[in-house]
Design a protein around this motif. Structure first.
Motif, PDB file in Angstrom:
ATOM      1  N   MET A 168     -20.710 -15.042  14.800  1.00 62.43           N
ATOM      2  CA  MET A 168     -20.798 -16.072  13.690  1.00 62.43           C
ATOM      3  C   MET A 168     -19.467 -15.330  12.585  1.00 62.43           C
ATOM      4  N   ILE A 169     -19.788 -14.244  12.508  1.00 60.57           N
ATOM      5  CA  ILE A 169     -18.789 -13.573  11.321  1.00 60.57           C
ATOM      6  C   ILE A 169     -17.369 -13.372  11.845  1.00 60.57           C
ATOM      7  N   LEU A 170     -17.043 -13.374  13.344  1.00 57.05           N
ATOM      8  CA  LEU A 170     -15.802 -13.485  13.698  1.00 57.05           C
ATOM      9  C   LEU A 170     -15.202 -14.903  13.581  1.00 57.05           C
ATOM     10  N   GLN A 171     -16.138 -15.995  13.570  1.00 58.84           N
ATOM     11  CA  GLN A 171     -15.699 -17.365  13.301  1.00 58.84           C
ATOM     12  C   GLN A 171     -15.383 -17.510  11.717  1.00 58.84           C
ATOM     13  N   ASP A 172     -16.321 -16.941  10.912  1.00 56.53           N
ATOM     14  CA  ASP A 172     -16.407 -17.351   9.361  1.00 56.53           C
ATOM     15  C   ASP A 172     -15.441 -16.483   8.697  1.00 56.53           C
ATOM     16  N   PHE A 173     -15.307 -15.230   8.956  1.00 58.20           N
ATOM     17  CA  PHE A 173     -14.767 -14.374   8.091  1.00 58.20           C
ATOM     18  C   PHE A 173     -13.124 -14.219   8.819  1.00 58.20           C
ATOM     19  N   ARG A 174     -12.969 -14.413   9.854  1.00 56.83           N
ATOM     20  CA  ARG A 174     -11.705 -14.705  10.422  1.00 56.83           C
ATOM     21  C   ARG A 174     -10.984 -13.188  10.558  1.00 56.83           C
ATOM     22  N   PRO A 175     -11.727 -12.359  11.034  1.00 57.79           N
ATOM     23  CA  PRO A 175     -10.859 -11.011  11.115  1.00 57.79           C
ATOM     24  C   PRO A 175      -9.986 -10.993  12.102  1.00 57.79           C
ATOM     25  N   THR A 176      -8.772  -9.963  11.552  1.00 58.27           N
ATOM     26  CA  THR A 176      -7.637 -10.230  12.476  1.00 58.27           C
ATOM     27  C   THR A 176      -7.745  -9.066  13.643  1.00 58.27           C
ATOM     28  N   ALA A 177      -8.517  -8.120  13.482  1.00 55.65           N
ATOM     29  CA  ALA A 177      -8.570  -6.967  14.135  1.00 55.65           C
ATOM     30  C   ALA A 177     -10.026  -6.530  14.492  1.00 55.65           C
ATOM     31  N   ILE A 178     -10.299  -5.968  15.788  1.00 54.90           N
ATOM     32  CA  ILE A 178     -11.668  -5.693  15.822  1.00 54.90           C
ATOM     33  C   ILE A 178     -11.790  -4.122  16.532  1.00 54.90           C
ATOM     34  N   CYS A 179     -12.737  -3.621  16.166  1.00 55.31           N
ATOM     35  CA  CYS A 179     -12.870  -2.196  16.913  1.00 55.31           C
ATOM     36  C   CYS A 179     -14.141  -1.970  17.270  1.00 55.31           C
ATOM     37  N   ALA A 189     -17.030 -11.315  23.955  1.00 51.56           N
ATOM     38  CA  ALA A 189     -16.201 -12.493  24.394  1.00 51.56           C
ATOM     39  C   ALA A 189     -17.478 -13.228  25.241  1.00 51.56           C
ATOM     40  N   GLU A 190     -18.132 -12.615  26.211  1.00 50.93           N
ATOM     41  CA  GLU A 190     -18.972 -13.402  27.151  1.00 50.93           C
ATOM     42  C   GLU A 190     -20.105 -13.965  26.632  1.00 50.93           C
ATOM     43  N   GLN A 191     -20.534 -13.316  25.600  1.00 56.23           N
ATOM     44  CA  GLN A 191     -21.957 -14.115  24.764  1.00 56.23           C
ATOM     45  C   GLN A 191     -21.252 -15.177  23.796  1.00 56.23           C
ATOM     46  N   GLY A 192     -19.883 -14.832  23.279  1.00 56.66           N
ATOM     47  CA  GLY A 192     -19.375 -16.185  22.462  1.00 56.66           C
ATOM     48  C   GLY A 192     -19.173 -17.139  23.316  1.00 56.66           C
ATOM     49  N   ARG A 193     -18.671 -17.255  24.531  1.00 53.00           N
ATOM     50  CA  ARG A 193     -18.197 -18.425  25.594  1.00 53.00           C
ATOM     51  C   ARG A 193     -19.638 -18.835  25.693  1.00 53.00           C
ATOM     52  N   ALA A 194     -20.774 -18.200  25.994  1.00 53.10           N
ATOM     53  CA  ALA A 194     -22.043 -18.854  26.334  1.00 53.10           C
ATOM     54  C   ALA A 194     -22.497 -19.669  25.048  1.00 53.10           C
ATOM     55  N   MET A 195     -22.122 -19.176  23.851  1.00 54.70           N
ATOM     56  CA  MET A 195     -22.716 -19.988  22.767  1.00 54.70           C
ATOM     57  C   MET A 195     -21.637 -21.278  22.456  1.00 54.70           C
ATOM     58  N   GLY A 196     -20.608 -21.493  23.343  1.00 50.28           N
ATOM     59  CA  GLY A 196     -19.618 -22.541  23.290  1.00 50.28           C
ATOM     60  C   GLY A 196     -18.549 -22.179  22.437  1.00 50.28           C
ATOM     61  N   VAL A 197     -18.298 -20.929  21.945  1.00 45.78           N
ATOM     62  CA  VAL A 197     -17.322 -20.699  21.019  1.00 45.78           C
ATOM     63  C   VAL A 197     -16.131 -20.388  21.661  1.00 45.78           C
ATOM     64  N   ASP A 198     -14.923 -20.977  21.443  1.00 45.65           N
ATOM     65  CA  ASP A 198     -13.572 -20.706  21.877  1.00 45.65           C
ATOM     66  C   ASP A 198     -13.125 -19.189  21.393  1.00 45.65           C
ATOM     67  N   MET A 199     -13.508 -18.329  22.178  1.00 46.34           N
ATOM     68  CA  MET A 199     -13.101 -16.803  21.756  1.00 46.34           C
ATOM     69  C   MET A 199     -11.616 -16.511  21.805  1.00 46.34           C
ATOM     70  N   ARG A 200     -10.932 -17.319  22.423  1.00 41.80           N
ATOM     71  CA  ARG A 200      -9.369 -17.142  22.314  1.00 41.80           C
ATOM     72  C   ARG A 200      -8.882 -17.820  21.212  1.00 41.80           C
ATOM     73  N   ALA A 201      -9.416 -18.568  20.409  1.00 42.34           N
ATOM     74  CA  ALA A 201      -8.898 -19.334  19.260  1.00 42.34           C
ATOM     75  C   ALA A 201      -9.477 -18.661  17.837  1.00 42.34           C
ATOM     76  N   LEU A 202     -10.130 -17.487  17.944  1.00 38.85           N
ATOM     77  CA  LEU A 202     -10.425 -16.903  16.825  1.00 38.85           C
ATOM     78  C   LEU A 202      -9.120 -16.290  16.015  1.00 38.85           C
ATOM     79  N   ALA A 203      -9.295 -15.679  14.938  1.00 37.38           N
ATOM     80  CA  ALA A 203      -8.109 -15.032  14.181  1.00 37.38           C
ATOM     81  C   ALA A 203      -7.717 -13.687  14.739  1.00 37.38           C
ATOM     82  N   LEU A 204      -8.309 -13.276  15.549  1.00 41.19           N
ATOM     83  CA  LEU A 204      -8.004 -11.951  16.314  1.00 41.19           C
ATOM     84  C   LEU A 204      -6.768 -11.706  16.714  1.00 41.19           C
ATOM     85  N   ARG A 205      -6.005 -10.486  16.450  1.00 37.28           N
ATOM     86  CA  ARG A 205      -4.725 -10.486  17.268  1.00 37.28           C
ATOM     87  C   ARG A 205      -4.684  -9.239  18.000  1.00 37.28           C
TER      88      ARG A 205
END
Ligand code: ADP
Ligand code: ZN
Length: 435
Positions: A168-179, A189-205
């Motif tokens: 949820m935070i990845l979608q809402d706060f739109r972080p650009t990096a993750i540790c 990535a897997e759980q996001g996909r299972a929730m129907g979230v397009d994990m490739r379309a987040l702001a993460l780079r």
């Protein structure tokens, strides 16, 4: 981009001189302040005055994990507790955990080195960093946190676990990096996909992953799943925490070791003999600037190799290759040495298998046996009523392990989502021999 241009690009000769000066200081400090070192130096017949060149360090004894455990909790501290501002402990992945202590200056240096890592990964103050390393005794969370603040980035102190909330935070706060750990990145990535979230379309780079062994193939997998550039970071709590070494975004081949703060050697883990750079062996670190708990020639049990070739990025530090595994994680299957990460690399190369796996080691008579349990991809599973197809996959993994690694193992393909997911360091090996 380089955070500390002056030190990170210091010509090797000047770096060597700086290292020697710092080494002499730290060795004489532990000799006078830490009983353990006084005794171990005496026993080896060496004294701080013997250190005239960097090579003289080879005459000094190693410090082992067992030494830390024998002196648990504070026996190796070189400064009174009144100067210590933080205590951490290792994760205890391979036994009783060890204690890390920091003075104010230690924390400042740690923050700078983590800052150097983020900048090496291409991050700036404009980035929002989602920090999913565990906060707490584990060094990952706070280590990355201070580094992120140091470069002026915005840090989200997410910590590990609570995966739905993370998504949820990845979608809402739109972080650009993750540790986080690489295994947790895949889990997310897997759980996001299972929730129907397009994990490739987040702001993460960019992703900064470490704390456990992983492979180039797994890197490709994560990059694809999250549509990011994945970077490797190395550290261990005994030496500092995360930020001992880091890849540069220019080259991404080996992690630059911050040699102005850590002196590195590789040794033959059986004989203790120092190996020429480039040969695979156990990494040994000496902390050059740590105040609270300096360690001299600490044997990490991590197996890697050093690369002394100059790097295009301009950093003059030598690089360490991927840690294939720890000497204590190494499996010996019918006489063949193999690390879990090598098995992982083989299975990730096979279409239809996920890098979610567990290795079950057991003993039949006097022989050790290995069973590899690995998940099928959803797609493979959906079309898997054909027994023949599964048999073929099983056969291929068996054959590849034999061909590439020389090991004979049983293979068990399991349904998607049946192997426990990690929220920190993944447990890859279940050793039934000890039960
Ligand atoms: P523990 O030894 O209890 O897991 P730490 O939390 O200090 O304690 O973890 C440090 C260890 O994690 C290292 O010694 C190494 O084995 C592993 N590690 C850290 N970063 C990496 C990395 N990038 N690749 C492979 N292994 C890593
Ligand atoms: Zn570089």
């Amino acid at each position: 981009m380089i955070y500390n241009e002056e030190f990170e690009t210091l010509p090797r000769e000047a770096l060597g001189a700086l290292q020697l000066k710092r080494l002499q200081q730290v060795v004489s400090r532990v000799h006078s302040n830490v009983d353990f070192y006084k005794k171990s130096f005496d026993k080896a017949g060496v004294s701080p005055a013997d250190l005239k060149t960097l090579d003289d360090l080879q005459r000094f004894p190693f410090t082992t994990k067992q030494d830390l455990r024998d002196n648990y909790p504070f026996g190796l501290f070189a400064t009174p507790m009144s100067n210590v501002v933080r205590l951490h402990a290792s994760s205890g992945t391979t036994g009783a955990s060890t204690v890390a202590g920091y003075t104010k200056r230690d924390i400042e240096i740690w923050a700078e080195l983590m800052g150097r890592c983020f900048v090496a990964a291409g991050l700036t103050k404009n980035d929002i960093i989602h920090n999913a390393y565990g906060y707490g005794l584990f060094t990952g969370g706070l280590g990355a946190h201070y580094g992120a603040e140091k470069i002026g980035a915005s840090v989200i102190p997410m910590s590990g676990g609570n995966t739905k909330r993370q998504i949820m935070i990845l979608q809402d706060f739109r972080p650009t990096a993750i540790c986080c750990t690489p295994s947790y990145a895949l889990n997310l990535a897997e759980q996001g996909r299972a929730m129907g979230v397009d994990m490739r379309a987040l702001a993460l780079r960019v992703g900064i992953f470490g704390a456990e062994p992983w492979s180039e193939k797994m890197r490709a997998e994560i990059e694809k799943a999250l549509n990011i550039t994945a970077m490797n970071i190395y550290g261990l709590s005994e030496i500092m925490g995360p930020g001992v070494a880091m890849e540069c975004s220019e080259v991404r081949e080996g992690m630059h070791i911050f040699e102005d703060h850590f002196l590195v050697e590789t040794i033959n883990p059986k004989t203790g003999e120092v190996l020429p750079p480039g040969e695979e062996g156990e990494l040994v670190f000496t902390t050059l600037t740590k105040e609270a708990v300096p360690l001299i020639r600490y044997r990490t049990r991590d197996i890697s190799r050093l690369n002394t070739a100059p790097c295009r990025c301009g950093r003059t530090y030598h690089r360490m290759g991927r840690v294939m595994g720890r000497s204590d994680d190494m499996l010996i299957i019918r006489g063949v040495n193999v690390f879990p990460s090598q098995i992982e690399a083989v299975m990730v190369g096979i279409e239809g298998l996920e890098p979610h796996y567990q290795l079950i080691v057991d003993r039949e008579g006097t022989l050790d046996t290995l069973e590899v349990q690995v998940e099928l991809t959803e797609k493979q599973f959906a079309g898997a009523d054909e027994v023949k197809v599964l048999q073929k996959l099983e056969g291929q993994l068996k054959k590849d392990m034999k061909d590439y690694l020389g090991i004979t193992a049983k293979v068990k393909l399991v349904e998607p989502n049946t192997i426990a997911r990690s929220e920190g360091k993944a447990t890859r090996v279940i050793d039934k021999r000890k039960l």
